[in-house]
Design an enzyme around this catalytic site. Structure first.
Site, mmCIF file in Angstrom:
data_model
loop_
_atom_site.group_PDB
_atom_site.id
_atom_site.type_symbol
_atom_site.label_atom_id
_atom_site.label_comp_id
_atom_site.label_asym_id
_atom_site.label_seq_id
_atom_site.Cartn_x
_atom_site.Cartn_y
_atom_site.Cartn_z
ATOM 1 N N TYR A 31 13.575 -23.129 39.456
ATOM 2 C CA TYR A 31 12.395 -23.911 39.834
ATOM 3 C C TYR A 31 12.818 -25.318 40.251
ATOM 4 O O TYR A 31 12.465 -26.305 39.620
ATOM 5 C CB TYR A 31 11.383 -23.951 38.682
ATOM 6 C CG TYR A 31 10.708 -22.622 38.451
ATOM 7 C CD1 TYR A 31 9.645 -22.215 39.259
ATOM 8 C CD2 TYR A 31 11.142 -21.763 37.445
ATOM 9 C CE1 TYR A 31 9.031 -20.986 39.065
ATOM 10 C CE2 TYR A 31 10.531 -20.530 37.244
ATOM 11 C CZ TYR A 31 9.477 -20.155 38.061
ATOM 12 O OH TYR A 31 8.866 -18.935 37.872
ATOM 13 N N GLU A 84 6.319 -8.783 41.321
ATOM 14 C CA GLU A 84 6.573 -9.737 40.246
ATOM 15 C C GLU A 84 5.246 -10.331 39.780
ATOM 16 O O GLU A 84 4.250 -10.349 40.514
ATOM 17 C CB GLU A 84 7.509 -10.851 40.717
ATOM 18 C CG GLU A 84 8.063 -11.691 39.579
ATOM 19 C CD GLU A 84 9.271 -12.509 39.999
ATOM 20 O OE1 GLU A 84 10.130 -12.745 39.142
ATOM 21 O OE2 GLU A 84 9.347 -12.899 41.169
#
Length: 600
Positions: A225, A440
């Site tokens: 991230y 996902e």
């Protein structure tokens, strides 16, 4: 004749009429909140509604002598606070603006629980005025293992930002989440709201005074991230929330200092003119909408309107889902929801009779209707919402397996409410666990989507579905203790007995792993051998335990038989002597957390 041919050609080229599978936004909202409950980390409360989830990471932060239990993970087991905070800020914003939608759906109390679970964790992470923990768990270690959070057997270190190792993006977003949540709690729990606002102010001051990108301080986050958009958007975002919560003009000046700065077109910190949707990384468009709603001033309204018009008129899949060629290939439903979210927020501040507002609401509804079934694939992309919903989303705990490519094709446990990634550019979709792009699930996938459901309920557009009675619908039927046991004796001689007993579960009782214990009468028999389970254990010479782990004998609740084997020795001889144990205690989903059943 020529005219009829033209009509036939038009009909052949036109997209097929697709009937919406559901417009029950309230029911899908209920399910989405359940998804977040399934992601809870730490010691779970007594009212936990997800039966297959249990306590996990109960000593998080121990490596640094701090309590970092709680909060949420995603389909993996690392608590990445940056995307977690981003998701919770959007959820809190939806609670502030569309509270009536949550209340009408009967979900307001659950929504407050959702926010509080996250905010309590963020308060714990704020261990000093210039110290904020931003991650628990190592991405490399975690992504190298496929285990549910309850079974983690590897280290999960904690990472922080400080004055000497700053992270303005992480701190700015965490502050925004706390302040937005303080507004959501202001009416019902003003004392708690004050606590959240206090921490939000301190964390924002830290973000603003000590500037830097968090992924340079928490380097492990960079591979998962990374803050691509920099931290200026989070500084605006956090200041805007503080301005809304306090009315302090100081925060508006902080917004304007970045808003009005003459960044060059190629400057990565350029704040205005965003052409993409919001994301866990990019808060520009959400800041446009928030400032427009707070102030009503032309410069903010114009920027938000320009962006909203761009989102509404963006390209789509043939079936109508908002789609960006670069972004949407991974989690298309997420980006469609994000694009619609800021449009819905701006619409909330507009005159109900404004034609543009009606256009905005229509766009939002079209995106949500597509996601929940009005699409060419005829799939409701919310897990557990419909028989057509995905059954193999990429999620460790729900899989009931120790590998993404192991275990049954469908997940053992239903991850109610999870928003699957979504279709491809041609509305194509494949429901397999290893299909990361389409299958996902994550905290940020559901955030904007859930808010939009509350928006549509508030708009009076909810159409209740009939009662869901199909197998697997929420609330699921209580599994019955339906366990079938057959000793299946193959040999019974004077000196020994052997067999291949079978175990099966019915009535929906699913066991991803299982154990049983049995006590034998040592005067009549001694156990010579037991095999077929992953592990055997003998206690006091007469109590035997056999366990089967993940991927080695899944009991499906449909009567499929699994077998093990034994050899019993008869010390005193005697063919036909009743030497079998009279009772067996069976543990569905293991003897650590599983429910126990007495098998006669």
């Amino acid at each position: 004749m020529k005219f009829s041919k033209i009509i036939a050609t038009i009909a052949a080229c036109a997209p097929a009429l697709i009937k919406a599978a559901s417009q029950d936004y309230a029911r899908h909202l209920e399910l989405s909140i359940l998804f977040y409950e399934a992601q809870r980390s730490g010691k779970l409360p007594a009212n936990n509604r997800i039966f297959w989830r249990h306590d996990s990471m109960v000593d998080a932060g121990k490596d640094n002598n701090v309590d970092l239990t709680g909060g949420y993970d995603a389909g993996d087991n690392v608590k990445f606070n940056f995307p977690q905070a981003s998701a919770l800020t959007l959820l809190a914003w939806s609670a502030v603006e569309w509270k009536d939608g949550y209340k009408e759906a009967g979900q307001w109390e659950y929504m407050k629980d959702l926010l509080k679970w996250g905010m309590d964790y963020f308060v714990k992470c704020h261990t000093g005025k210039t110290e904020l923990y931003g991650q628990v768990g190592n991405g490399s270690l975690d992504h190298g293992a496929w285990v549910p959070p309850e079974d983690i057997d590897y280290k999960y270190p904690s990472y922080k930002i400080t004055a000497s190792a700053p992270g303005s993006d992480l701190a700015g977003e965490t502050a925004a989440a706390l302040v937005a949540s303080s507004l959501a709690f202001r009416e019902d729990d003003p004392e708690y709201a004050d606590l959240l606002l206090k921490h939000g102010k301190e964390i924002y001051d830290f973000a603003d005074k000590y500037r830097g990108s968090y992924d340079k301080s928490i380097e492990d986050a960079k591979g998962y991230y990374r803050s691509y958009s920099g931290y200026m958007d989070e500084l605006v975002w956090g200041a805007a929330w503080l301005y809304k919560a306090t009315g302090d003009e100081t925060y508006k000046k902080k917004v304007d200092a970045i808003w009005d700065y003459p960044y060059g077109d190629l400057d990565p910190d350029k704040f205005l003119g965003s052409t993409g949707p919001i994301s866990w990384d990019d808060k520009k468009a959400s800041s446009y909408a928030l400032m427009a709603m707070i102030t009503g001033e032309d410069k903010y309204v114009k920027e938000s309107t320009t962006h909203s018009d761009l989102m509404v008129n963006y390209k789509t899949t043939p079936g109508g889902l908002w789609y960006d060629t670069n972004l949407s290939m991974w989690g298309s439903n997420r980006y469609a929801s994000n694009a619609a979210f800021t449009v819905a927020m701006l619409a909330s501040s507009m005159d109900p009779n404004d034609s543009k507002r009606k256009q905005y609401v229509k766009f939002v509804q079209k995106q949500i209707d597509y996601i929940i079934g009005n699409n060419p694939a005829k799939v409701d992309y919310v897990v557990g919402a419909d028989p057509s919903s995905p059954k193999a989303v990429h999620h460790r705990g729900a899989s009931g397996s120790k590998g993404a490519d192991k275990g049954p094709d469908e997940n053992v446990f239903v991850l109610y409410g999870a928003l699957a990634g979504g279709p491809g550019a041609r509305d194509d979709y494949k429901d397999t666990r290893n299909n990361y792009e389409m299958n996902e699930v994550a905290l940020d996938y559901n955030a904007a989507f859930q808010g939009l459901l509350a928006f549509l309920v508030k708009e009076g557009l909810n159409v209740p579905d009939p009662k869901q009675t199909w197998d697997g619908a929420w609330p699921p039927k209580e599994p019955k203790p339906d366990i079938k046991w057959d000793w299946n004796i193959s040999t019974d001689e004077d000196s020994y007995m052997s067999g291949a007993p079978t175990i099966a579960t019915g009535s929906g009782l699913k066991c991803a792993k299982w154990c049983f214990t049995m006590e034998v009468d040592s005067s009549k028999v001694s156990v010579q051998n037991i095999w077929g389970g992953e592990s055997k254990e003998v206690t006091s010479g007469k109590v035997y335990k056999v366990c089967n782990g993940y991927d080695n004998g899944y009991l499906d609740g449909k009567g499929t038989k699994i077998n093990w084997n034994f050899n019993f020795k008869k010390p005193n001889g005697g063919k036909g002597v009743d030497i079998l144990p009279k009772t067996v205690v069976f543990y569905c989903n293991g003897d650590k957390y599983g429910d126990s059943y007495l098998v006669n």
